[in-house]
Design a protein around this motif. Structure first.
Motif, PDB file in Angstrom:
ATOM      1  N   TYR A 517       0.834  -1.201   0.000  1.00  0.00           N
ATOM      2  CA  TYR A 517       0.000   0.000   0.000  1.00  0.00           C
ATOM      3  C   TYR A 517       0.867   1.249   0.000  1.00  0.00           C
ATOM      4  N   ARG A 518       0.271   2.317  -0.470  1.00  0.00           N
ATOM      5  CA  ARG A 518       0.892   3.641  -0.425  1.00  0.00           C
ATOM      6  C   ARG A 518      -0.162   4.633   0.044  1.00  0.00           C
ATOM      7  N   GLU A 542      -3.694   3.584  -1.616  1.00  0.00           N
ATOM      8  CA  GLU A 542      -3.569   3.006  -2.959  1.00  0.00           C
ATOM      9  C   GLU A 542      -2.833   1.676  -2.873  1.00  0.00           C
ATOM     10  N   THR A 544      -0.580  -1.033  -4.333  1.00  0.00           N
ATOM     11  CA  THR A 544       0.474  -1.022  -5.357  1.00  0.00           C
ATOM     12  C   THR A 544       0.840  -2.409  -5.832  1.00  0.00           C
TER      13      THR A 544
END
Length: 581
Positions: A517-518, A542, A544
């Motif tokens: 995740y980001r 988000e 990834t």
């Protein structure tokens, strides 16, 4: 009374003794009674006939099948009772007829005494307005406006004269004022129901007091000789039906069904109800069976209550109830309820068990059961068309046999075919009997270990702030994930649950797998939290990774400059769709 054309009815329990479809009797159960009015051992039927409703009201007395006496009544009868008013010999009861604001007492079928209810308080403003009209200071139109204003605001209701004046057309007002302005204003209530209460002994021929319910929501107990008010009680609404039991000098209960749909129970030395019964629909009939109260309601149901208001049972009927009466046979120790229905049937119920059904040629409007002539078990019915019907209970009638009774089916009383006890069951029983103490101790030990483990887990969760509610700060938080992926919106709803103190210097930190995740803002400051309000804190996540896997994102709420979190939440991130926490 000799039976005429007898045939079995109601399961063979009743004989037809008499039926006159054109007897011209229009009455209700409250205006019918059976009494030995001549002292010869033969009971007569006493009926308060309503006539056409506006004229022809009469007090009628039947002996057998013949009308022997009738007296004209001045107003519609609201109730009728036979009672012993003295100890003179021979023991002949008097008849009291409640009509309008008066009780007319007949002795030896001749007018003996007339009791009139005391007048009610008159509105002082109403008196002043009529005084001005008498002196010519105001005209009829002004009088009407002032009376309308008084009716809307005053606590004391207007008199009948004022209400009649307000209902007139403008052209008839002046004539009405000229006719009535010189007469004093009076407010008079009317009687709605009447009953009897034994004075000091419970003997069948004991002296009885009259109990009167009025439209002004009051109940009066009258002395049987002097006809003065011995006791006065008040109800929240006007009573429509009453049942009285006990003795006035010892202890008594007055059960009154009122126009507000409730039933109230009055007791000695209390001027207001001791208990109340709230019904789901308005009552149409009320009788007492033993120590219980049976009520017929407009929702086509028959319900039983204790004398303290506890509901015992409910029976659903096949048609609306028209009338209700008790059936008491002391020689057999039998008590039941007779229910007249709108489908031309009379049902006999003992508790919620249906014992008998009587078919009638017309809808029954009144029921009276007792000694008529020399027959103890006589049922007297009047119909909607004015008919009179007399039935006699067979001496061989089995009153304990149910006919299609609702409730438990007959198969419920059949004993189950319980298998015999196996050797395994017997061994287990012996083991429990011999090792009962050891088994109980083992159970208590396991229960204590379970409680200890739960307490340790709870303390650990509080110390590590692993719960959505803080133990050190009055904070509460829940999280919501929105989106189908790969971009998600994460919303934290944070609330200060303190009573007055605001929460300041707080921040939110996110711990997650950076390979999956980001996040745009892994750390955010929280503004001042006012108590009671919910503050949403939003951020975007988000995904990834293209491996189709998900992980947990940990959320920590903590004070700025401190590493120990106040709140902790674990958010299960979805793979593709769905909202979870």
């Amino acid at each position: 009374m000799t039976p005429v054309e007898p045939h079995a009815d109601g399961g063979g329990k009743w004989l037809d003794a008499h039926y006159d479809p054109v007897a011209g009797l229009h009455t209700f159960s409250s205006c019918v009674d059976l009494a030995d009015l001549s002292g010869d051992g033969e009971s007569r039927l006493v009926v308060g006939d309503l006539g056409s409703g506006s004229s022809g009201m009469k007090l009628k007395v039947y002996r057998g099948t013949a009308l022997t006496s009738e007296s004209t009544l001045l107003d519609l009868p609201a109730g009728l009772v036979a009672f012993f008013m003295d100890l003179h010999e021979p023991r002949i009861p008097a008849v009291a007829v409640a009509s309008g604001p008066c009780v007319y007492v007949y002795k030896n079928l001749r007018p003996y005494f007339k009791f009139t209810l005391p007048g009610l308080e008159v509105n002082s403003l109403e008196q002043d307005v009529w005084q001005q009209a008498r002196e010519g200071q105001i005209d009829p139109l002004t009088l009407r406006e002032m009376l309308e204003s008084i009716r809307k605001t005053a606590e004391v209701p207007l008199s009948v004269r004022s209400l009649r004046f307000l209902s007139l057309e403008a052209g008839d007002m002046d004539e009405f004022v000229q006719l009535h302005k010189q007469q004093p204003i009076r407010r008079q209530t009317v009687i709605t129901c009447i009953g009897t209460l034994k004075k000091s002994t419970a003997d069948e021929d004991g002296v009885s007091c009259l109990v009167i319910g009025t439209e002004s929501s009051e109940v009066f107990v009258l002395d049987p000789e002097a006809f003065i008010i011995l006791s006065k009680m008040s109800l929240p609404a006007a009573p429509t039906m009453m049942d009285v039991t006990g003795q006035f000098d010892v202890e008594f209960r007055i059960t009154a069904a009122c126009r507000n749909g409730n039933i109230y129970i009055l007791r000695r030395d209390f001027d207001k109800p001791k208990y109340s019964i709230e019904l789901s629909s308005h009552p149409v009939g009320l009788v007492r069976i033993g120590k219980n109260v049976v009520v017929g309601c407009t929702d086509e149901s028959l319900q039983g209550f204790t004398q303290k208001g506890k509901k015992l049972w409910k029976a659903v009927l096949t048609a609306p109830i028209t009338t209700l009466a008790s059936m008491d046979l002391p020689t057999r120790g039998f008590q039941a309820v007779l229910v007249g229905l709108a489908n031309c049937e009379v049902h006999l119920y003992q508790d919620k068990n249906l014992l008998s059904i009587i078919k009638t040629p017309d809808v029954v409007t009144s029921i009276c059961f007792g000694r008529y002539g020399r027959e103890d078990g006589t049922l007297v019915l009047t119909t909607k068309g004015g008919g009179l019907m007399v039935k006699i209970l067979k001496r061989t009638a089995a009153l304990d046999q149910r006919e299609g009774a609702p409730g438990p089916p007959a198969s419920q009383s059949v004993r189950l075919n319980v298998p015999k006890k196996t050797k395994l069951y017997v061994d287990q029983t012996l083991r429990e009997r011999e090792s009962g103490v050891a088994m109980h101790r083992a159970f208590q030990m396991d229960l204590s270990r379970l409680r200890l483990s739960a307490a340790k887990s709870y303390v650990e969760a509080l110390e590590c702030s692993l719960t959505p509610m803080s133990s050190s700060e009055p904070l509460k938080m829940n999280a919501v994930v929105q989106g189908l992926g790969p971009a998600f919106k994460l919303t934290l709803n944070i609330q200060n649950t303190a009573a007055r103190r605001p929460a300041v210097n707080l921040g939110v930190s996110f711990l997650y797998d950076e390979g999956l995740y980001r996040m745009r803002n892994p750390y955010m400051r929280i503004p001042l939290l006012v108590p009671g309000l919910v503050y949403p804190v939003e951020t975007f996540v988000e995904c990834t990774s293209d491996k189709g896997i998900s992980d947990i994102i940990k959320v920590f709420v903590l004070h700025e400059g401190r590493s120990s979190p106040l709140l902790t939440a674990h958010i299960n991130m979805p793979i593709s769709e769905g909202l979870t926490l």
